[in-house]
Motif scaffolding. Structure first.
Motif, PDB file in Angstrom:
ATOM      1  N   THR A   6       0.830  -1.335   0.081  1.00 36.71           N
ATOM      2  CA  THR A   6       0.088  -0.053  -0.014  1.00 36.71           C
ATOM      3  C   THR A   6       0.887   1.391   0.030  1.00 36.71           C
ATOM      4  OG1 THR A   6      -0.163   0.027   2.293  1.00 36.71           O
ATOM      5  CG2 THR A   6      -2.056  -0.992   1.178  1.00 36.71           C
ATOM      6  N   HIS A   7       2.035   1.216   0.080  1.00 33.27           N
ATOM      7  CA  HIS A   7       3.154   2.510  -0.044  1.00 33.27           C
ATOM      8  C   HIS A   7       4.336   2.038  -0.760  1.00 33.27           C
ATOM      9  CE1 HIS A   7       3.933   6.667   1.364  1.00 33.27           C
ATOM     10  NE2 HIS A   7       5.216   6.167   0.906  1.00 33.27           N
ATOM     11  N   THR A   8       4.603   2.389  -1.796  1.00 34.82           N
ATOM     12  CA  THR A   8       5.950   2.205  -2.490  1.00 34.82           C
ATOM     13  C   THR A   8       6.356   3.486  -3.777  1.00 34.82           C
ATOM     14  OG1 THR A   8       7.347   0.434  -3.910  1.00 34.82           O
ATOM     15  CG2 THR A   8       4.898   0.557  -4.430  1.00 34.82           C
ATOM     16  N   HIS A   9       7.431   3.026  -4.011  1.00 32.32           N
ATOM     17  CA  HIS A   9       7.880   4.208  -4.676  1.00 32.32           C
ATOM     18  C   HIS A   9       8.869   3.820  -5.984  1.00 32.32           C
ATOM     19  CE1 HIS A   9       7.487   7.677  -1.864  1.00 32.32           C
ATOM     20  NE2 HIS A   9       7.745   6.629  -1.042  1.00 32.32           N
ATOM     21  N   ILE A  10       8.121   3.078  -6.954  1.00 34.25           N
ATOM     22  CA  ILE A  10       8.750   2.374  -8.185  1.00 34.25           C
ATOM     23  C   ILE A  10       9.322   3.508  -8.901  1.00 34.25           C
ATOM     24  CG2 ILE A  10       6.589   2.457  -9.554  1.00 34.25           C
ATOM     25  CD1 ILE A  10       9.120  -0.720  -9.179  1.00 34.25           C
ATOM     26  N   GLN A  36       1.334   3.283  -5.221  1.00 31.15           N
ATOM     27  CA  GLN A  36       2.507   4.300  -5.471  1.00 31.15           C
ATOM     28  C   GLN A  36       2.298   5.567  -4.991  1.00 31.15           C
ATOM     29  OE1 GLN A  36       5.187   2.911  -6.932  1.00 31.15           O
ATOM     30  NE2 GLN A  36       4.036   1.098  -7.516  1.00 31.15           N
ATOM     31  N   ALA A  37       3.130   6.001  -4.069  1.00 34.55           N
ATOM     32  CA  ALA A  37       3.029   7.143  -3.271  1.00 34.55           C
ATOM     33  C   ALA A  37       3.660   8.509  -4.258  1.00 34.55           C
ATOM     34  CB  ALA A  37       4.051   7.257  -2.204  1.00 34.55           C
ATOM     35  N   ASP A  38       3.039   9.379  -4.284  1.00 34.81           N
ATOM     36  CA  ASP A  38       3.362  10.633  -5.161  1.00 34.81           C
ATOM     37  C   ASP A  38       4.289  11.591  -3.996  1.00 34.81           C
ATOM     38  OD1 ASP A  38       3.444  12.641  -6.883  1.00 34.81           O
ATOM     39  OD2 ASP A  38       1.674  13.310  -6.594  1.00 34.81           O
ATOM     40  N   GLY A  92      -1.654  11.561  -1.245  1.00 36.79           N
ATOM     41  CA  GLY A  92      -0.510  11.190  -0.596  1.00 36.79           C
ATOM     42  C   GLY A  92       0.619  10.804  -1.351  1.00 36.79           C
ATOM     43  N   GLU A  93       1.904  10.933  -0.688  1.00 33.63           N
ATOM     44  CA  GLU A  93       1.904  10.924   0.927  1.00 33.63           C
ATOM     45  C   GLU A  93       1.914  12.478   1.438  1.00 33.63           C
ATOM     46  OE1 GLU A  93       6.075   8.871   0.578  1.00 33.63           O
ATOM     47  OE2 GLU A  93       5.618   9.641   2.566  1.00 33.63           O
ATOM     48  N   ILE A  94       1.295  12.756   2.146  1.00 38.73           N
ATOM     49  CA  ILE A  94       1.077  14.089   2.818  1.00 38.73           C
ATOM     50  C   ILE A  94       1.342  14.082   3.989  1.00 38.73           C
ATOM     51  CG2 ILE A  94      -0.638  14.934   0.742  1.00 38.73           C
ATOM     52  CD1 ILE A  94      -2.900  14.752   3.034  1.00 38.73           C
ATOM     53  N   MET A 153      -2.228   5.379   8.128  1.00 32.10           N
ATOM     54  CA  MET A 153      -0.954   6.016   8.762  1.00 32.10           C
ATOM     55  C   MET A 153       0.141   5.519   8.183  1.00 32.10           C
ATOM     56  SD  MET A 153      -2.122   8.581  10.282  1.00 32.10           S
ATOM     57  CE  MET A 153      -0.934   9.231  11.379  1.00 32.10           C
ATOM     58  N   HIS A 154       0.767   6.068   6.997  1.00 34.20           N
ATOM     59  CA  HIS A 154       2.128   5.166   6.380  1.00 34.20           C
ATOM     60  C   HIS A 154       3.154   5.069   7.190  1.00 34.20           C
ATOM     61  CE1 HIS A 154       5.788   5.240   4.291  1.00 34.20           C
ATOM     62  NE2 HIS A 154       5.805   6.549   4.201  1.00 34.20           N
ATOM     63  N   ALA A 155       3.843   4.039   7.320  1.00 35.56           N
ATOM     64  CA  ALA A 155       5.009   3.577   8.221  1.00 35.56           C
ATOM     65  C   ALA A 155       4.723   3.916   9.715  1.00 35.56           C
ATOM     66  CB  ALA A 155       6.296   4.366   7.723  1.00 35.56           C
ATOM     67  N   THR A 203       5.697  -1.437   1.879  1.00 36.50           N
ATOM     68  CA  THR A 203       7.191  -1.386   2.169  1.00 36.50           C
ATOM     69  C   THR A 203       7.874  -0.099   2.247  1.00 36.50           C
ATOM     70  OG1 THR A 203       7.438  -1.521  -0.560  1.00 36.50           O
ATOM     71  CG2 THR A 203       7.559  -3.677   0.654  1.00 36.50           C
ATOM     72  N   ASP A 204       7.292   1.104   1.480  1.00 42.35           N
ATOM     73  CA  ASP A 204       7.857   2.121   1.302  1.00 42.35           C
ATOM     74  C   ASP A 204       9.181   1.834   0.683  1.00 42.35           C
ATOM     75  OD1 ASP A 204       8.061   4.735   1.675  1.00 42.35           O
ATOM     76  OD2 ASP A 204       9.077   5.031   3.407  1.00 42.35           O
ATOM     77  N   ALA A 205       9.068   0.853  -0.185  1.00 39.91           N
ATOM     78  CA  ALA A 205      10.479   0.708  -1.331  1.00 39.91           C
ATOM     79  C   ALA A 205      10.799   1.768  -2.086  1.00 39.91           C
ATOM     80  CB  ALA A 205      10.173  -0.609  -2.059  1.00 39.91           C
TER      81      ALA A 205
HETATM   82 NI    NI Z   1       7.167   6.968   1.117  1.00 38.27          NI
END
Ligand code: NI
Length: 255
Positions: A6-10, A36-38, A92-94, A153-155, A203-205
């Motif tokens: 639910t949250h990654t940065h490819i 994908q997080a903006d 997000g992410e904000i 709430m991311h991470a 992941t927040d990869a």
């Molecule tokens: Ni992120």
């Protein structure tokens, strides 16, 4: 078994030239959807085009990251408007980050309020990045109670008490990632206390790779490692963690 990151940065340059392989590995691991997080206008067009090219697999968020809030934040916010027609699944992410952005506190708070209004106006969930700013975040959320915000709430790095506090002003799930596996992490207590129906995997990869891969480039294929740790803490099967968190993500982001 099916999972959702639910949250990654490819779009991150860490994946340059390897995105196809990274997607293949995620799919092979059962991670069939990746949100994908903006971050800001610098990488937004590329991120949306990657989502367009991988429809049904990548889902874009839209938003200005607190670390990218500077004096020109209003210009950055006005650029968001043109992207709503491209199907973002969340704002997000904000959020607020006083660890890295102590000098932009006031601007971050203004940018957050405006983006909360955008989320309400477009009936989208919010994906929150919060670091060392819990009191200010809760104060803004309280002011925005009338917007009936929902999100993730991311991470998440807060306490069980803060989780309870968040529910007073909105409907918030918790994003659980690699930090859960770190030595001395406080997150296991939170995961034990909060119902599985309120947890999402992420992941927040390329950041925050779980143990035993800590310190290496993270990727969506590592989601089952995090899920296994959640299963262990909750005393349930991996299959149940996969099924429930996938359902949670599909519902929140309407995937
Ligand atoms: Ni992120």
């Amino acid at each position: 078994m099916r999972f959702i990151d639910t949250h990654t940065h490819i779009v991150d340059e860490a994946f340059e030239g390897e995105r196809e392989v990274v997607i293949e590995r995620a799919m092979a691991a059962g991670v069939s959807k990746m949100v994908q997080a903006d971050v800001d206008s610098i990488e937004r067009a590329q991120m949306f085009s990657l989502c367009e090219a991988n429809k049904g697999v990548f889902f874009p968020m839209l938003g200005l990251y607190p670390g990218s809030v500077t004096e020109n934040w209003k210009d950055e916010i006005s650029e968001l408007e043109g992207w709503f027609s491209h199907g973002p699944v969340a704002i997000g992410e904000i959020g607020l980050d006083y660890h890295y952005g102590a000098e932009t506190k006031e601007l971050q708070k203004e940018a957050l309020r405006v983006q909360f209004e955008l989320a309400a106006e477009h009936d989208l969930p919010v994906n929150i990045h919060l670091r060392e700013a819990t009191a200010d975040f809760l104060a803004i959320l309280k002011d925005c109670k009338h917007l009936h915000l929902r999100g993730n709430m991311h991470a998440y790095s807060g306490s069980v008490e803060t989780y309870a506090e968040l529910q007073k002003y909105g409907d918030f799930s918790l994003g659980i990632g690699g930090v859960l596996t770190f030595k001395n992490s406080k997150l296991p207590e939170v995961v034990a206390a909060v119902p599985l129906s309120r947890l999402l995997l992420e992941t927040d990869a390329p950041y925050l790779a779980p143990v035993p891969l800590r310190g290496t480039r993270n990727e969506s294929a590592n989601i089952p490692i995090i899920a296994a740790k959640v299963a262990e803490i909750k005393g349930v099967s991996l299959g149940e963690v996969a099924a429930v968190t996938t359902q949670n993500a599909e519902k929140l982001f309407n995937l």
